[in-house]
Structure formats: C-alpha cells, structure tokens
Write an enzyme that holds these catalytic residues in place. Structure first.
Site, PDB file in Angstrom:
ATOM      1  N   LYS A 189     -34.760  -9.684  76.389  1.00  0.00           N
ATOM      2  CA  LYS A 189     -33.649 -10.596  76.689  1.00  0.00           C
ATOM      3  C   LYS A 189     -32.337 -10.041  76.111  1.00  0.00           C
ATOM      4  O   LYS A 189     -31.275 -10.178  76.708  1.00  0.00           O
ATOM      5  CB  LYS A 189     -33.948 -11.994  76.139  1.00  0.00           C
ATOM      6  CG  LYS A 189     -35.146 -12.668  76.798  1.00  0.00           C
ATOM      7  CD  LYS A 189     -34.972 -12.800  78.302  1.00  0.00           C
ATOM      8  CE  LYS A 189     -36.098 -13.548  78.966  1.00  0.00           C
ATOM      9  NZ  LYS A 189     -35.948 -13.664  80.429  1.00  0.00           N
ATOM     10  N   ARG A 240     -39.863 -28.411  66.121  1.00  0.00           N
ATOM     11  CA  ARG A 240     -38.914 -27.334  66.462  1.00  0.00           C
ATOM     12  C   ARG A 240     -38.084 -27.702  67.692  1.00  0.00           C
ATOM     13  O   ARG A 240     -36.887 -27.414  67.769  1.00  0.00           O
ATOM     14  CB  ARG A 240     -39.690 -26.034  66.695  1.00  0.00           C
ATOM     15  CG  ARG A 240     -38.856 -24.873  67.169  1.00  0.00           C
ATOM     16  CD  ARG A 240     -39.679 -23.601  67.300  1.00  0.00           C
ATOM     17  NE  ARG A 240     -38.902 -22.571  67.937  1.00  0.00           N
ATOM     18  CZ  ARG A 240     -38.831 -22.395  69.270  1.00  0.00           C
ATOM     19  NH1 ARG A 240     -39.529 -23.167  70.096  1.00  0.00           N
ATOM     20  NH2 ARG A 240     -38.078 -21.446  69.770  1.00  0.00           N
ATOM     21  N   LEU A 277     -39.876 -23.448  85.714  1.00  0.00           N
ATOM     22  CA  LEU A 277     -38.434 -23.695  85.862  1.00  0.00           C
ATOM     23  C   LEU A 277     -37.985 -23.378  87.284  1.00  0.00           C
ATOM     24  O   LEU A 277     -37.144 -24.072  87.863  1.00  0.00           O
ATOM     25  CB  LEU A 277     -37.625 -22.875  84.855  1.00  0.00           C
ATOM     26  CG  LEU A 277     -37.943 -23.102  83.384  1.00  0.00           C
ATOM     27  CD1 LEU A 277     -36.887 -22.449  82.495  1.00  0.00           C
ATOM     28  CD2 LEU A 277     -38.045 -24.580  83.066  1.00  0.00           C
ATOM     29  N   SER A 287     -42.271 -14.226  80.725  1.00  0.00           N
ATOM     30  CA  SER A 287     -41.505 -15.310  80.097  1.00  0.00           C
ATOM     31  C   SER A 287     -42.102 -15.765  78.770  1.00  0.00           C
ATOM     32  O   SER A 287     -41.705 -16.805  78.235  1.00  0.00           O
ATOM     33  CB  SER A 287     -41.406 -16.498  81.056  1.00  0.00           C
ATOM     34  OG  SER A 287     -42.706 -16.985  81.321  1.00  0.00           O
ATOM     35  N   TYR A 333     -40.613  -9.499  73.989  1.00  0.00           N
ATOM     36  CA  TYR A 333     -40.025 -10.392  74.993  1.00  0.00           C
ATOM     37  C   TYR A 333     -38.558 -10.688  74.637  1.00  0.00           C
ATOM     38  O   TYR A 333     -37.657 -10.540  75.471  1.00  0.00           O
ATOM     39  CB  TYR A 333     -40.854 -11.681  75.064  1.00  0.00           C
ATOM     40  CG  TYR A 333     -40.177 -12.821  75.742  1.00  0.00           C
ATOM     41  CD1 TYR A 333     -39.951 -12.805  77.119  1.00  0.00           C
ATOM     42  CD2 TYR A 333     -39.739 -13.942  75.018  1.00  0.00           C
ATOM     43  CE1 TYR A 333     -39.310 -13.873  77.744  1.00  0.00           C
ATOM     44  CE2 TYR A 333     -39.120 -15.001  75.638  1.00  0.00           C
ATOM     45  CZ  TYR A 333     -38.901 -14.966  76.997  1.00  0.00           C
ATOM     46  OH  TYR A 333     -38.280 -16.007  77.618  1.00  0.00           O
ATOM     47  N   LEU A 376     -40.765  -7.427  90.755  1.00  0.00           N
ATOM     48  CA  LEU A 376     -39.441  -6.993  90.280  1.00  0.00           C
ATOM     49  C   LEU A 376     -39.353  -5.481  90.124  1.00  0.00           C
ATOM     50  O   LEU A 376     -38.267  -4.911  90.059  1.00  0.00           O
ATOM     51  CB  LEU A 376     -39.105  -7.678  88.947  1.00  0.00           C
ATOM     52  CG  LEU A 376     -38.746  -9.162  89.030  1.00  0.00           C
ATOM     53  CD1 LEU A 376     -38.748  -9.791  87.641  1.00  0.00           C
ATOM     54  CD2 LEU A 376     -37.385  -9.349  89.698  1.00  0.00           C
TER      55      LEU A 376
HETATM   56  C1  15L Z   1     -39.002 -19.040  75.858  1.00  0.00           C
HETATM   57  O1  15L Z   1     -38.165 -18.154  76.030  1.00  0.00           O
HETATM   58  C2  15L Z   1     -40.228 -19.082  76.676  1.00  0.00           C
HETATM   59  O2  15L Z   1     -40.016 -18.674  77.997  1.00  0.00           O
HETATM   60  C3  15L Z   1     -40.914 -20.438  76.644  1.00  0.00           C
HETATM   61  O3  15L Z   1     -42.233 -20.271  77.103  1.00  0.00           O
HETATM   62  C4  15L Z   1     -40.893 -21.062  75.258  1.00  0.00           C
HETATM   63  O4  15L Z   1     -41.665 -20.314  74.372  1.00  0.00           O
HETATM   64  C5  15L Z   1     -39.483 -21.127  74.750  1.00  0.00           C
HETATM   65  O5  15L Z   1     -38.861 -19.863  74.791  1.00  0.00           O
HETATM   66  C6  15L Z   1     -39.386 -21.681  73.319  1.00  0.00           C
HETATM   67  O6  15L Z   1     -38.846 -20.993  72.460  1.00  0.00           O
HETATM   68  O7  15L Z   1     -39.825 -22.804  73.097  1.00  0.00           O
END
Ligand code: 15L
Length: 277
Positions: free
Chosen positions: A140, A174, A18, A76, A136, A53
């Site tokens: 967020k 999905r 991205l 990510s 993860y 970071l």
């Molecule tokens: C995300 O947050 C991820 O960064 C990406 O790799 C995908 O897994 C995406 O979500 C998703 O849910 O498809």
C-alpha cells in the site's frame, strides 16, 4: 457541481466485499460502470470482465475511455510476499499505466496498514512517516508512492484512501478508532470521483469516530467529504473486546503488526529515533 461522472468508471476488485457494496451503490446512482475482478461476480449490477491484475493488456483494454479507476483489486489481507507481489505490485503498475493512457484519475484503496507500526497513543496526520506493518501494508505504501510518481511525472491525479476497517459494524475495541461504515465509504467514493481536481493526496478512510481516534489532518477538504457515521455508539459494547496480544494492542495495525513479530524490544515511537547504544 456534477453528480455523475462524464466518462465511465472502472472498479477493480468488484467481487470483494467492498467492491460488491460499491458497485451496487454506484449502479443505483446510474453511473456508467465497468467491473472487474479475478474472481467471478454472478449477478453483477454492471458489465463485468473476469481479469487478473497481472494481465497488463487486459487492464489497458478494460480501462479504455474511462475517466476514473477505483482500484480496490489485489490482495487485501496480510499474506506472504510472493502472493502480494503480482497483484499489488505489478498490477498497480498496470493500473497506473492505464490511467496515464486515458488521463484518468485513480482512487486507490490504500490501507491503515501502510502506517500500522505507529503506536495507538500517537495521533497521525496524513503526512506522517510511512510505517508498514506487513508485506500487504508495504504494497500500500508502494501504491501511494506510485501515485506520487505518476502525479509528479505525468499529472495523473490520484486519491489514496487509507482505509481503516470497512465492515458493516465494528466488532472489537480497535475498530472503535478504525471503523469506516459502508455509507461513509459510498459517499467518499462519490466525492473522490466527482471532485473537480485532487492532485495527489491522502485521505483517512474512517468514520467520525470521536471516542477513540488516531487519525487527524488529511486532504478531505480537497474533495469536500466528511464522514457522517461513527463507531462511538458501539463503545460500551466493544471497549473491553481486546486481543490480549501486547504487540497487537500497542500498534495501530493490530494483528497485522503482531503477525510474525520477533522483536524483543519494541520499536521506537519516533521512527527516526536512533536508540542509544
Ligand atoms: C485492511 O486493510 C484489510 O483489507 C481488512 O481486511 C482489515 O484487516 C482492515 O485493514 C483492518 O485493519 O481492520
């Protein structure tokens, strides 16, 4: 309405998929950019600094004078807690401290995985209960709440983008609900940066996917953004492309919810429901 920011824009995570797409787009608009990532970025379209970071002074230095921080850096994907901790928890704090010093706005690449344990049959507004589906996703949630804290305490503006699946084309059923096209992301980032004021807010990062849709009300009106693309055109090709995993198919977070899933009785639809004993 201005069409370029008055102060430089810092993009973290610039070497990721991205980040590369965004940096090319924003550089082509002529915006003054600073790019950073822990991974190198050969051929970067704007000045690039390789940075971890975890490096607070380094983040503070590169953010000096910036008016917006587009924070796409960090882990990510679904990774173990210890791997998420440094970049996504400590790193996020460094980003917000840099924003506070510079009176900058933060645009945070949050994720649908902050709410990934909601069932697919439950449409969500942005103020729904936070139900992370992984460490993860939990990072967020922390990022969004960091934004809440810095807005309330320091008036640091922040837009939290609960990004779905941002890839060139959707690849499974999905993503008929979760897909965000690159052009829609580009326009979203332009609007997040140029909007006159945002406060603290959350916007779903999904295209205009109407055949299958999980996400409804959010703060997009505040930034005057509306997606223009849609996954609908891929329905016939992808509708049957499911994972075969019951937990993944049940929850919005898909595979992230299903990874290491050890419940024998699914969690209640209502997160505040107490099961009858
Ligand atoms: C995300 O947050 C991820 O960064 C990406 O790799 C995908 O897994 C995406 O979500 C998703 O849910 O498809």
């Amino acid at each position: 309405m201005p069409n370029s920011p008055t102060r430089p824009v810092l993009l973290t995570g610039a070497s990721g998929a991205l980040g590369r797409s965004l940096s090319a787009h924003l550089a082509a608009l002529g915006w003054s950019l600073r790019l950073t990532d822990i991974a190198p970025f050969p051929g970067a379209p704007a000045p690039f600094t390789q940075l971890d970071l975890n490096d607070g002074p380094g983040i503070l230095a590169i953010a000096e004078g910036c008016g917006t921080i587009l924070h796409f850096g960090g882990v990510s994907t679904d990774e173990p807690f210890e791997d998420v901790l440094g970049p996504n928890i400590r790193g996020l704090h460094h980003i917000y401290e840099a924003a506070r010093h510079n009176r900058a706005r933060v645009v945070f690449a949050s994720s649908n995985h902050a709410v990934g344990f909601h069932e697919r049959t439950t449409p969500l507004d942005a103020d729904c209960a936070l139900r992370p589906d992984s460490f993860y996703g939990l990072s967020k949630v922390y990022g969004e709440m960091m934004g809440r804290l810095y807005w309330d305490k320091h008036a640091v503006e922040n837009v939290n983008l609960r990004i779905g699946s941002c890839i060139p084309e959707p690849i499974d059923a999905r993503m008929l609900a979760s897909w965000l096209s690159y052009p829609d992301l580009n326009r979203l980032i332009e609007r997040c940066t140029l909007a006159r004021s945002t406060g603290h807010c959350v916007v779903w990062g999904a295209s205009d996917n109407t055949r299958m849709t999980w996400w409804r009300a959010d703060a997009r009106g505040r930034i005057a953004w509306a997606p223009e693309d849609s996954a609908d055109q891929f329905t016939d090709r992808l509708a049957a492309k499911t994972s075969g995993n019951p937990a993944a198919e049940r929850y919005q977070g898909g595979a992230y919810a299903a990874n290491h899933y050890s419940r024998t009785v699914p969690s209640p639809v209502d997160p505040f429901e107490v099961p009858a004993s």
